[in-house]
Design a protein around this motif. Structure first.
Motif, PDB file in Angstrom:
ATOM      1  N   TYR A   1      10.427   6.923  -4.149  1.00 16.88           N
ATOM      2  CA  TYR A   1       9.295   6.209  -3.549  1.00 16.88           C
ATOM      3  C   TYR A   1       8.762   7.004  -2.355  1.00 16.88           C
ATOM      4  O   TYR A   1       9.480   7.783  -1.738  1.00 16.88           O
ATOM      5  CB  TYR A   1       9.732   4.828  -3.066  1.00 16.88           C
ATOM      6  CG  TYR A   1      10.155   3.894  -4.182  1.00 16.88           C
ATOM      7  CD1 TYR A   1       9.217   3.096  -4.825  1.00 16.88           C
ATOM      8  CD2 TYR A   1      11.488   3.816  -4.580  1.00 16.88           C
ATOM      9  CE1 TYR A   1       9.598   2.235  -5.840  1.00 16.88           C
ATOM     10  CE2 TYR A   1      11.873   2.959  -5.593  1.00 16.88           C
ATOM     11  CZ  TYR A   1      10.932   2.177  -6.226  1.00 16.88           C
ATOM     12  OH  TYR A   1      11.316   1.341  -7.229  1.00 16.88           O
ATOM     13  N   ARG A   2       7.507   6.806  -2.053  1.00 19.73           N
ATOM     14  CA  ARG A   2       6.950   7.366  -0.823  1.00 19.73           C
ATOM     15  C   ARG A   2       6.329   6.245  -0.002  1.00 19.73           C
ATOM     16  O   ARG A   2       5.957   5.183  -0.520  1.00 19.73           O
ATOM     17  CB  ARG A   2       5.931   8.458  -1.127  1.00 19.73           C
ATOM     18  CG  ARG A   2       4.599   7.991  -1.698  1.00 19.73           C
ATOM     19  CD  ARG A   2       3.552   9.108  -1.596  1.00 19.73           C
ATOM     20  NE  ARG A   2       2.288   8.759  -2.242  1.00 19.73           N
ATOM     21  CZ  ARG A   2       1.344   8.023  -1.688  1.00 19.73           C
ATOM     22  NH1 ARG A   2       1.530   7.482  -0.491  1.00 19.73           N
ATOM     23  NH2 ARG A   2       0.204   7.789  -2.334  1.00 19.73           N
ATOM     24  N   ALA A   3       6.216   6.504   1.280  1.00 17.44           N
ATOM     25  CA  ALA A   3       5.614   5.505   2.167  1.00 17.44           C
ATOM     26  C   ALA A   3       4.110   5.425   1.923  1.00 17.44           C
ATOM     27  O   ALA A   3       3.469   6.413   1.563  1.00 17.44           O
ATOM     28  CB  ALA A   3       5.885   5.868   3.625  1.00 17.44           C
ATOM     29  N   ALA A   4       3.578   4.240   2.110  1.00 11.94           N
ATOM     30  CA  ALA A   4       2.135   4.043   1.947  1.00 11.94           C
ATOM     31  C   ALA A   4       1.380   4.657   3.115  1.00 11.94           C
ATOM     32  O   ALA A   4       1.793   4.518   4.272  1.00 11.94           O
ATOM     33  CB  ALA A   4       1.822   2.561   1.847  1.00 11.94           C
ATOM     34  N   THR A   5       0.298   5.351   2.809  1.00 15.17           N
ATOM     35  CA  THR A   5      -0.603   5.834   3.865  1.00 15.17           C
ATOM     36  C   THR A   5      -1.452   4.663   4.356  1.00 15.17           C
ATOM     37  O   THR A   5      -1.426   3.557   3.778  1.00 15.17           O
ATOM     38  CB  THR A   5      -1.513   6.947   3.333  1.00 15.17           C
ATOM     39  OG1 THR A   5      -2.375   6.374   2.326  1.00 15.17           O
ATOM     40  CG2 THR A   5      -0.704   8.088   2.738  1.00 15.17           C
ATOM     41  N   ASP A   6      -2.218   4.903   5.395  1.00 14.64           N
ATOM     42  CA  ASP A   6      -3.120   3.843   5.879  1.00 14.64           C
ATOM     43  C   ASP A   6      -4.097   3.442   4.783  1.00 14.64           C
ATOM     44  O   ASP A   6      -4.417   2.253   4.610  1.00 14.64           O
ATOM     45  CB  ASP A   6      -3.885   4.333   7.112  1.00 14.64           C
ATOM     46  CG  ASP A   6      -2.981   4.486   8.333  1.00 14.64           C
ATOM     47  OD1 ASP A   6      -1.875   3.900   8.317  1.00 14.64           O
ATOM     48  OD2 ASP A   6      -3.381   5.196   9.260  1.00 14.64           O
TER      49      ASP A   6
END
Length: 528
Positions: A435-440
């Motif tokens: 998983y990756r973190a959500a961008t703005d």
């Protein structure tokens, strides 16, 4: 629905194109032997691989196409060149020292390193036959050892001996200077050691049916019959001899054997025979783009594919674009499964002219089963991934809600796919999830998607959900819509590619998807 001869004659699918070559071959009269003979060859110096299966599957497709065009009976021989001398130790076998001590021996005289059969050749033959039998191929198995030793090839071997000089004239120009000095189409089986010898022949006697050579170790002059299994022919001469002796009408081969086909055909014509029809297919490549090799054991085995997908999907992979090199590794399996489902679903509604162009007609010998599969394999994999499925019961809970009335009993193909999806998820998806973190930008779009899903009814269709996803993506400044979907897959599913989201939401559930968005934005999936 049966296929008329006129429809078959006009069909453009490649098996029909190949079958028409045979129809032309016998347009004036049927073969004297009473049937058209298809052949596939197998060199059991290593364990059977998918390429071996592919050749039998493709040849069978041509055979079935021919049978719709002609009343001439057909046969398929699967021929094993198991009398060949073992030249090197395969990488993927146990007890390598046992094999190494028997280099040069016919494969049916090399001890079985697996300890299950009298010889290595017989072990590999059994592996091949077991798979072909499980798939339901109709064929007759032929062993080179049995054919040579029984005398079945004797008449043709004596014919080749009588044309010895012609065979040499064909082969010598294709060889390097050093190889020319020792080349002979006949390889004696050494009476002293049992080895298959590649030695120069110092004399041949057509009347006696013998060849003579000097023992490479003792220097003694040795004379042996060319019949009864005392000699084996070199590869290209051997291949053509098989065609002539058996009356082979059709045999395809890999692109790497184009030169062999040409030389073997010349030899067959030189002795007054007509070589078979056929075509050269492209080779399979492994994950690194290298040719798959039996001895290296790279790429997929038949057992590998069938661990993760039904055999019909493997047959489809063999059917599609046989003249194009294709990468054959685990990640091609899901796509092959879903393409099979798509073709199978379309088939009943197609006119017969289209049905013969549909791959499933060729996969199932003109009689595809009637079945419906409400979910794609990709969707099942993604569902298994999101819920970290350990058993099929959990998956079936979602499936029964998505497609009421669907069960293991009413949809046996879907039941098989659920089982395969679980295994594929455990072995390939779960270990690679990232998983990756959500961008703005992602956060704003996913919150917007959550708000849209909260407005949609629980019983909305997959198209309703898909439209909601599309509209959200259009409202946010992603470069392309595919960037929006890629963000969903990476943030919510932990992978770069994924399913059609409308179908996934309908299966997984509206409320469950909203919860998944919350967990992704809270960093819970990333932390896990």
């Amino acid at each position: 629905m049966s296929v008329s001869r006129n429809i078959a004659l006009a069909a453009k699918a490649w098996p029909f194109e190949e079958a028409r070559k045979l129809l032309k071959r016998y347009e004036s009269k049927a073969p004297e032997k009473g049937y058209v003979l298809f052949e596939t060859g197998y060199g059991p110096s290593g364990l059977p691989h998918i390429g071996t299966f592919g050749e039998v599957a493709r040849t069978t497709m041509v055979r079935r196409a021919f049978e719709t065009m002609s009343d001439i009976p057909t046969k398929l021989f699967c021929f094993s060149d198991d009398m060949d001398g073992l030249r090197k130790v395969p990488d993927n076998v146990p007890n390598k020292d046992l094999i190494r001590a028997n280099l040069g021996m016919p494969l049916t005289k090399v001890p079985d390193p697996f300890g299950t059969h009298p010889s290595f050749g017989e072990h590999n033959n059994a592996r091949l036959r077991a798979f072909l039998d499980s798939y339901g191929f109709e064929y007759e198995f032929k062993s080179a050892t049995q054919m040579y030793q029984s005398g079945a090839f004797d008449k043709t071997l004596l014919m080749y001996l009588a044309h010895y000089d012609k065979l040499m004239d064909i082969m010598l120009p294709t060889l390097g200077e050093e190889r020319r000095q020792t080349y002979s189409p006949f390889m004696p089986i050494c009476p002293r050691t049992g080895h298959v010898l590649q030695v120069g022949i110092v004399g041949h006697d057509v009347q006696a049916g013998t060849v003579s050579y000097k023992d490479p170790e003792t220097g003694d002059l040795v004379t042996v019959p060319v019949t009864g299994g005392h000699c084996k022919l070199q590869w290209k001469a051997d291949w053509s001899m098989r065609w002539v002796a058996l009356g082979v009408d059709y045999e395809m081969a890999g692109k790497d054997l184009i030169s062999s086909v040409e030389q073997s055909s010349k030899i067959a014509r030189a002795v007054g025979s007509n070589p078979p029809e056929g075509f050269n297919y492209e080779l399979f490549l492994d994950q690194n783009g290298e040719k798959i090799s039996k001895s290296k054991g790279n790429g997929l085995t038949m057992e590998d594919w069938l661990k993760y997908a039904p055999d019909e999907s493997l047959a489809l992979f063999m059917y599609q674009q046989p003249r194009r090199a294709k990468r054959l590794y685990f990640d091609v399996i899901p796509k092959a499964v879903d393409e099979y489902i798509t073709f199978l679903t379309k088939f009943p509604e197609e006119p017969v002219e289209k049905q013969v162009e549909n791959p499933v007609w060729h996969i199932h010998g003109g009689k595809p089963p009637r079945t419906s599969v409400p979910l794609s394999f990709a969707i099942l994999l993604n569902l298994a991934s999101v819920i970290s499925a350990e058993s099929d019961d959990v998956l079936w809970g979602f499936i029964s809600r998505y497609a009421p009335g669907t069960s293991k009993e009413t949809s046996p193909l879907l039941a098989r796919l659920v089982g395969y999806a679980l295994v594929y998820f455990q072995d390939f998806v779960k270990p690679t999830k990232k998983y990756r973190a959500a961008t703005d930008l992602d956060r704003a779009a996913l919150l917007d998607l959550k708000a849209e899903l909260e407005k949609v009814a629980d019983d909305a269709t997959h198209e309703d959900f898909q439209n909601a996803v599309y509209e959200v993506g259009k409202r946010h400044p992603y470069g392309e819509l595919r960037d929006w979907f890629k963000a969903i897959y990476e943030v919510m599913l932990g992978q770069e590619q994924g399913p059609r989201m409308g179908s996934f939401i309908a299966l997984y559930g509206r409320k469950e998807t909203i919860k998944l968005i919350d967990e992704a934005l809270a960093g819970k999936l990333l932390a896990a």
